[in-house]
Design a protein around this motif. Structure first.
Motif, mmCIF file in Angstrom:
data_model
loop_
_atom_site.group_PDB
_atom_site.id
_atom_site.type_symbol
_atom_site.label_atom_id
_atom_site.label_comp_id
_atom_site.label_asym_id
_atom_site.label_seq_id
_atom_site.Cartn_x
_atom_site.Cartn_y
_atom_site.Cartn_z
ATOM 1 N N PHE A 59 45.845 -19.814 90.360
ATOM 2 C CA PHE A 59 46.439 -19.604 89.039
ATOM 3 C C PHE A 59 45.738 -18.454 88.325
ATOM 4 O O PHE A 59 46.383 -17.521 87.843
ATOM 5 C CB PHE A 59 46.302 -20.868 88.166
ATOM 6 N N PHE A 60 44.411 -18.548 88.292
ATOM 7 C CA PHE A 60 43.668 -17.549 87.524
ATOM 8 C C PHE A 60 43.888 -16.144 88.071
ATOM 9 O O PHE A 60 44.226 -15.213 87.328
ATOM 10 C CB PHE A 60 42.173 -17.886 87.528
ATOM 11 N N VAL A 77 58.875 -17.114 84.835
ATOM 12 C CA VAL A 77 57.704 -17.118 85.713
ATOM 13 C C VAL A 77 56.614 -18.024 85.149
ATOM 14 O O VAL A 77 56.073 -18.882 85.857
ATOM 15 C CB VAL A 77 57.167 -15.688 85.904
ATOM 16 N N THR A 78 56.309 -17.841 83.864
ATOM 17 C CA THR A 78 55.266 -18.699 83.278
ATOM 18 C C THR A 78 55.717 -20.159 83.315
ATOM 19 O O THR A 78 54.913 -21.059 83.543
ATOM 20 C CB THR A 78 54.952 -18.272 81.834
ATOM 21 N N GLY A 79 57.034 -20.357 83.128
ATOM 22 C CA GLY A 79 57.560 -21.721 83.224
ATOM 23 C C GLY A 79 57.373 -22.277 84.617
ATOM 24 O O GLY A 79 56.985 -23.441 84.798
ATOM 25 N N ALA A 80 57.620 -21.430 85.626
ATOM 26 C CA ALA A 80 57.449 -21.879 87.005
ATOM 27 C C ALA A 80 55.999 -22.270 87.256
ATOM 28 O O ALA A 80 55.718 -23.303 87.874
ATOM 29 C CB ALA A 80 57.871 -20.779 87.968
ATOM 30 N N LEU A 81 55.070 -21.443 86.748
ATOM 31 C CA LEU A 81 53.643 -21.769 86.914
ATOM 32 C C LEU A 81 53.306 -23.084 86.219
ATOM 33 O O LEU A 81 52.588 -23.923 86.754
ATOM 34 C CB LEU A 81 52.779 -20.636 86.350
ATOM 35 N N ALA A 82 53.871 -23.264 85.010
ATOM 36 C CA ALA A 82 53.613 -24.500 84.278
ATOM 37 C C ALA A 82 54.200 -25.690 85.021
ATOM 38 O O ALA A 82 53.612 -26.774 85.039
ATOM 39 C CB ALA A 82 54.198 -24.413 82.874
ATOM 40 N N ILE A 83 55.363 -25.476 85.666
ATOM 41 C CA ILE A 83 55.958 -26.569 86.449
ATOM 42 C C ILE A 83 55.045 -26.933 87.613
ATOM 43 O O ILE A 83 54.834 -28.117 87.925
ATOM 44 C CB ILE A 83 57.364 -26.154 86.958
ATOM 45 N N ILE A 110 58.218 -20.170 94.677
ATOM 46 C CA ILE A 110 58.036 -19.826 96.093
ATOM 47 C C ILE A 110 56.896 -18.828 96.247
ATOM 48 O O ILE A 110 56.009 -18.977 97.091
ATOM 49 C CB ILE A 110 59.345 -19.255 96.679
ATOM 50 N N ASN A 111 56.928 -17.800 95.398
ATOM 51 C CA ASN A 111 55.859 -16.787 95.464
ATOM 52 C C ASN A 111 54.497 -17.417 95.265
ATOM 53 O O ASN A 111 53.554 -17.121 95.989
ATOM 54 C CB ASN A 111 56.074 -15.723 94.382
ATOM 55 N N PHE A 112 54.425 -18.297 94.260
ATOM 56 C CA PHE A 112 53.118 -18.887 93.967
ATOM 57 C C PHE A 112 52.622 -19.732 95.130
ATOM 58 O O PHE A 112 51.469 -19.628 95.544
ATOM 59 C CB PHE A 112 53.186 -19.738 92.695
ATOM 60 N N LEU A 113 53.515 -20.551 95.667
ATOM 61 C CA LEU A 113 53.099 -21.419 96.777
ATOM 62 C C LEU A 113 52.722 -20.582 97.998
ATOM 63 O O LEU A 113 51.750 -20.893 98.705
ATOM 64 C CB LEU A 113 54.211 -22.414 97.116
ATOM 65 N N PHE A 114 53.470 -19.499 98.200
ATOM 66 C CA PHE A 114 53.168 -18.613 99.320
ATOM 67 C C PHE A 114 51.797 -17.980 99.126
ATOM 68 O O PHE A 114 50.973 -17.929 100.049
ATOM 69 C CB PHE A 114 54.264 -17.544 99.411
#
Lengths: 223, 106, 201
Positions: A79-80, A110-116, C52-56
Motif C-alpha cells: 500500500f505504502f 483507484v483510491t476506492g479500490a485500495l480502500a476496498i 487487479i493491478n494492486f493484487l498483481f
C-alpha cells in the motif's frame, strides 16, 4: 469515455491503469534487481531494497508488534509504496497532460479500490485470527451499537477513499491551474508542498490500514 | 513504543478525524436517501440514518481520541463529563511527556 | 514556568493539527466544489483494474521483495545471533582456560615452593650432619692427639727416669766405690725418682 486510452476487447484501459502499470514496473524492477543475487553483506541496490522493506517492517512493528508486523508487512508495505509512487507520479512534468499518464491516486475509483482491499483484508484477517468470534466486535460494547458499528465499517473505506483521492486530486488540480497561470516559481513551491503531502497521505493511508488490521487481529487477553 | 511511531500515529489520527466524521455523515445521509427512494418513506429514513451517521462519526472520533469502547461501562464513561475532563488531562500529560525533549522551554 | 511550558506545547500541538486540517480542507476545496454538481459515477472497470493491478503488484513484490528480503533479514538475524552465541561460547572457553592456567600456575608455584622447601630442609639436615660429623672427627682427632702426647710424654719421662737412674747409680758407685747389685740400685733410684719425679713433673 473520458480517460480511456484503448480497449482490450470490451474492457477499457484507462490512463490511470497504464500509469499504474508503469509504477508497478518501476517497483518490480527495483526489487528484482535489488534481490537478484542477494548477499549476506548488502551493497548497492540491494541496500536500497532492504532498507525500504526493513524500515517499513520496523515502522509496522511499532504499531502491531514484531510478530504481526512480520505477517502483515507485505500487504501494508505494498500500500505504502504503491500510493507513494502514485502520488509522486503527479509531480513528474506532463502528468495529466500526456496521454496514458495520470496519477492513479487522483482518481477516486483507484483510491476506492485500495480502500476496498483494506476493507476485505481487515475482515479476512480478523476472521482468520478470531474465527466466528470476530463478529462479536460488531455488538461491542452492546447490541444497540450494531448499526453504528456497521455504518463505521462502511464509513472507514469511504473515509480512506475520500482523503487520499481528495488530497491528490486537489493537488493535481491546483498544480494544473498554477502551471497554466504562472509557469515558474509558484508551481515549484506547490510541488515542494506536494512532495510533503504525497508522503503524508501515503503514510496516513498506510497507518490507518495498519491500525484497522491491528484492531481486527488484536489478541484479547480476557474473554 | 518508539516516539517516532507515536508521532506518526498521532498524525494519522489527526488527519483521520475530519474525514472520518465527513465519511460517516455521508454514509448515513446517502444510505438513508437511497432507502427512502427505494421504499418511498421520505424523509424519515434519511433523517434516521443521518442521525445514526452522526452518532457513528462521533463514536469514531471518540474512539480515535480515547481508544475503543469495549465494555458498556466505557459508554457510560464516554458520556460522563467529569471523566472526560480527567481523560483529556491525562492525554495532555501524555502529550507533554512525548513532546518533552523537543521543547526548548522545558 | 512549567505551566507556560505545557500550555505552549498544547498550543503548538493544536496549532499543528488545525494547520494540517485546514490545509487539507483548502486542498480539498476544488473537489468539494466539483462534487457539488453531483456524485461522480463509480466506474466499475477502473475499480476492477485497480484491484487487479494492486493484487498483481502484491504478488510481484511478494516474489521479488518480501520473501527474499524478509528471509535475508531473518537469516542475518540468525547469523548474528549464532555468532553472538559462538562468541559467548568462546568467551566461556577462554575464561575456563584462563582459570585452568591460573590453577596450573598456582599448582606449579606451590610445587616449586615445596621442592625448594624440601631442598632447604635436606640442605639443613646435611649441614647439621656434616657439622656434627666434623665436630665428632675433630673431637676424635683431638683425643688421639692428646693420647699421643700423653704416651710420648710418658715415654720421655720413663726414658728420662731410666737415664737418671743409671746416672745416679754410676755416680753412687763412684762415690761408694762399692758396687751394689745393679738391680738393688736401680730399684732404689727408681723409687726415689718416682717420688721426686711425681713432684717435679
Amino acid at each position: 469515455m473520458q480517460g480511456v486510452l484503448f480497449h482490450i476487447g470490451p474492457v477499457p484501459v484507462y490512463n490511470i491503469t497504464v500509469t499504474s502499470w508503469v509504477i508497478m514496473a518501476i517497483l518490480a524492477l527495483l526489487f528484482y534487481f535489488g534481490t537478484r543475487n542477494m548477499k549476506r553483506i548488502p551493497s548497492g541496490i540491494q541496500n536500497v531494497a532492504e532498507a525500504i522493506v526493513e524500515g517499513l517492517l520496523n515502522f509496522f512493528s511499532g504499531v502491531l508488534g514484531e510478530k504481526r508486523a512480520r505477517l502483515y508487512t507485505p500487504l501494508l508495505a505494498t500500500f505504502f509504496l504503491f500510493i507513494l509512487l502514485c502520488n509522486y507520479s503527479g509531480l513528474v512534468p506532463g502528468a495529466g497532460m500526456v496521454h496514458g499518464f495520470q496519477p492513479p491516486t487522483s482518481d477516486w475509483n483507484v483510491t476506492g479500490a485500495l480502500a476496498i482491499v483494506v476493507f476485505f483484508a481487515t475482515h479476512y484477517y480478523g476472521i482468520k485470527v478470531h474465527g466466528i468470534g470476530y463478529f462479536k466486535h460488531f455488538v461491542t460494547p452492546f447490541a444497540a451499537f450494531l448499526p453504528l458499528n456497521l455504518l463505521e465499517e462502511v464509513a472507514r473505506p469511504l473515509s480512506l477513499t475520500l482523503r487520499l483521492f481528495g488530497n491528490i486530486f486537489a493537488e493535481e488540480t491546483i498544480l494544473f491551474f498554477l502551471l497554466g497561470m504562472a509557469p515558474f516559481l509558484v508551481p515549484v513551491a506547490m510541488m515542494g508542498l506536494s512532495v510533503l503531502l504525497g508522503a503524508i497521505q501515503a503514510l496516513v493511508f498506510t497507518i490507518l490500514a495498519t491500525s484497522y488490521i491491528g484492531a481486527a487481529t488484536e489478541e484479547h487477553e480476557s474473554h | 513504543m518508539a516516539k517516532d511511531s507515536w508521532n506518526t500515529k498521532a498524525l494519522g489520527k489527526a488527519l483521520a478525524m475530519a474525514t472520518n466524521m465527513a465519511a460517516a455523515l455521508a454514509v448515513g445521509y446517502f444510505l438513508g436517501a437511497f432507502l427512502d427512494k427505494r421504499f418511498g418513506t421520505a424523509p424519515w429514513l434519511t433523517l434516521t440514518f443521518f442521525l445514526l451517521g452522526t452518532a457513528t462519526g462521533l463514536k469514531m472520533m471518540y474512539e480515535t481520541a480515547f481508544g475503543k469502547l469495549e465494555k458498556p461501562e466505557d459508554v457510560r464513561k464516554a458520556v460522563n463529563l467529569k471523566d472526560n475532563l480527567a481523560k483529556m488531562k491525562e492525554l495532555r500529560e501524555q502529550l507533554k511527556k512525548n513532546q518533552g525533549p523537543t521543547d526548548p522551554e522545558s | 514556568m512549567i505551566k507556560r511550558g505545557w500550555l505552549a506545547r498544547v498550543r503548538q500541538t493544536v496549532g499543528g493539527v488545525v494547520a494540517l486540517s485546514s490545509l487539507q480542507l483548502i486542498l480539498a476545496s476544488p473537489v468539494l466544489a466539483s462534487e457539488a454538481h453531483g456524485v461522480p459515477a463509480i466506474e466499475a472497470y477502473k475499480v476492477m483494474w485497480a484491484i487487479i493491478n494492486f493484487l498483481f503488484l502484491l504478488a510481484i513484490l511478494y516474489k521479488f521483495a518480501y520473501n527474499p528480503i524478509l528471509k535475508m533479514l531473518d537469516d542475518r538475524k540468525n547469523t548474528i545471533e549464532s555468532s553472538l552465541r559462538h562468541a559467548e561460547e568462546i568467551r566461556v572457553d577462554i575464561e575456563r582456560m584462563k582459570q585452568e592456567a591460573q590453577q596450573n600456575l598456582m599448582d606449579s608455584r606451590k610445587e616449586a615452593q615445596e621442592i625448594v622447601a624440601r631442598a632447604q630442609q635436606i640442605g639443613e639436615e646435611t649441614k647439621a650432619e656434616l657439622i656434627a660429623k666434623a665436630k665428632e672427627e675433630a673431637a676424635n682427632e683431638r683425643a688421639r692427639a692428646v693420647a699421643e702426647i700423653e704416651s710420648a710424654k710418658e715415654k720421655a719421662v720413663n726414658e728420662l727416669r731410666d737415664q737418671a737412674a743409671t746416672l745416679a747409680i754410676l755416680a753412687a758407685e763412684k762415690v761408694l766405690g762399692k758396687a751394689i747389685t745393679i738391680e738393688d740400685h736401680q730399684k732404689m733410684v727408681k723409687d726415689f725418682v718416682n717420688e721426686v719425679g711425681d713432684r717435679l713433673c
